[in-house]
Design an enzyme around this catalytic site. Structure first.
Site, short mmCIF file in Angstrom:
data_model
loop_
_atom_site.label_atom_id
_atom_site.label_comp_id
_atom_site.label_asym_id
_atom_site.label_seq_id
_atom_site.Cartn_x
_atom_site.Cartn_y
_atom_site.Cartn_z
N GLU A 10 4.64 8.61 5.05
CA GLU A 10 4.04 8.20 6.33
C GLU A 10 4.98 7.28 7.11
OE1 GLU A 10 3.48 6.77 3.54
OE2 GLU A 10 2.96 4.66 3.77
N HIS A 60 7.30 6.67 0.61
CA HIS A 60 6.32 6.61 1.70
C HIS A 60 6.56 7.67 2.77
CE1 HIS A 60 4.31 2.71 0.87
NE2 HIS A 60 5.44 2.42 0.26
N CYS A 76 2.52 5.28 -3.21
CA CYS A 76 2.97 3.97 -3.67
C CYS A 76 1.85 3.25 -4.42
CB CYS A 76 3.53 3.17 -2.50
SG CYS A 76 4.69 1.91 -3.05
N1 LIG Z 1 4.38 -0.43 -0.91
C1 LIG Z 1 3.58 -0.42 -1.94
O1 LIG Z 1 2.58 0.28 -1.98
C2 LIG Z 1 3.87 -1.36 -3.05
C3 LIG Z 1 3.24 -0.93 -4.33
C4 LIG Z 1 3.13 -2.01 -5.36
N2 LIG Z 1 2.38 -3.10 -4.91
C5 LIG Z 1 4.51 -2.36 -5.84
O2 LIG Z 1 5.12 -3.23 -5.28
O3 LIG Z 1 4.97 -1.74 -6.75
#
Ligand SMILES: NC(=O)CC[C@H](N)C(=O)O
Length: 222
Positions: free
Chosen positions: A196, A194, A86
């Protein structure tokens, strides 16, 4: 496997990533972004999700100028493994370790839900525990997950089998519904979903655990 999980101001998935790696059997060290060196013997640098530096400028752009950035670049240049999830994926594109860019989601909304991913290649240290074409349910949470790359770059990703994951149903406008890509040497993976957050039965799903198991298999047999 020795893993270094990097924390920037605004990271919020660093602990979860450290837990997932530890449960898979990795020896994990947490590294603050101001550190200029990685722990000796680091196999994997793991760059977690979150909102580094408040997502100002572009997501990941300021983090890519942190003191630890040079050590991450050196680690990758020496054939080290790097995983960016992410915001971590955004940081890796800003570092130039992966091609393309993460733009604002096509619908201009923050998307927070489970997505179905298709495993596009199992020929990587991150995906070898999956079956080719396997569909896995993994949570997404982002506002800048719209992956874009120029036509030559896209052709290279396809020709070199470097698209790791796609969304089974497009969610954010990404070209070819790309959710994760590999570097040329296949040792750097960036992905918006994600794993994790789907690595323990208590999460409601364990489909993400295969990624951490893949890394363990790779680094034990290396
Ligand atoms: N959960 C995250 O890592 C968010 C990634 C980034 N800040 C976005 O919103 O795109």
């Amino acid at each position: 496997m020795k893993a270094a999980v990097i924390t920037f101001p605004g990271s919020n998935c660093d602990r979860d990533l450290a837990v997932a790696l530890t449960r898979a059997g990795a020896e994990v060290t947490r590294v603050w972004h101001k550190d200029e060196a990685l722990p000796a013997g680091t196999d994997l640098v793991a760059v977690p999700g979150g909102f580094s530096f408040g997502d100002y400028l572009r997501c990941g752009a300021i983090a890519a100028h942190s003191p630890v950035a040079a050590a991450i670049r050196t680690h990758a240049a020496g054939g080290g493994y790097v995983l960016g999830i992410c915001n971590g994926f955004q940081v890796l594109t800003e570092l130039g370790l992966l091609p393309g860019a993460l733009m604002r989601n096509a619908g201009l909304k923050f998307i927070c839900r489970e997505a179905v991913l298709r495993v596009e290649t199992v020929a990587s240290p991150f995906t070898r525990a999956y079956a080719p074409g396997q569909e896995i349910r993994i949570p997404v949470a982002h506002h800048d997950g719209n992956y874009q790359i120029d036509p030559e770059g896209l052709a290279a990703l396809k020709d070199q089998d470097r698209i790791a994951f796609t969304y089974a149903l497009g969610i954010n406008g990404s070209v070819r519904d790309i959710a994760g890509v590999l570097s040329e040497n296949r040792r750097v993976l960036g992905m918006m979903p994600h794993p994790e957050r789907a690595a323990d039965a208590a999460h409601g799903g364990t489909a993400g655990a295969g990624l951490f198991q893949s890394l363990m298999q790779e680094l034990v047999s290396a």
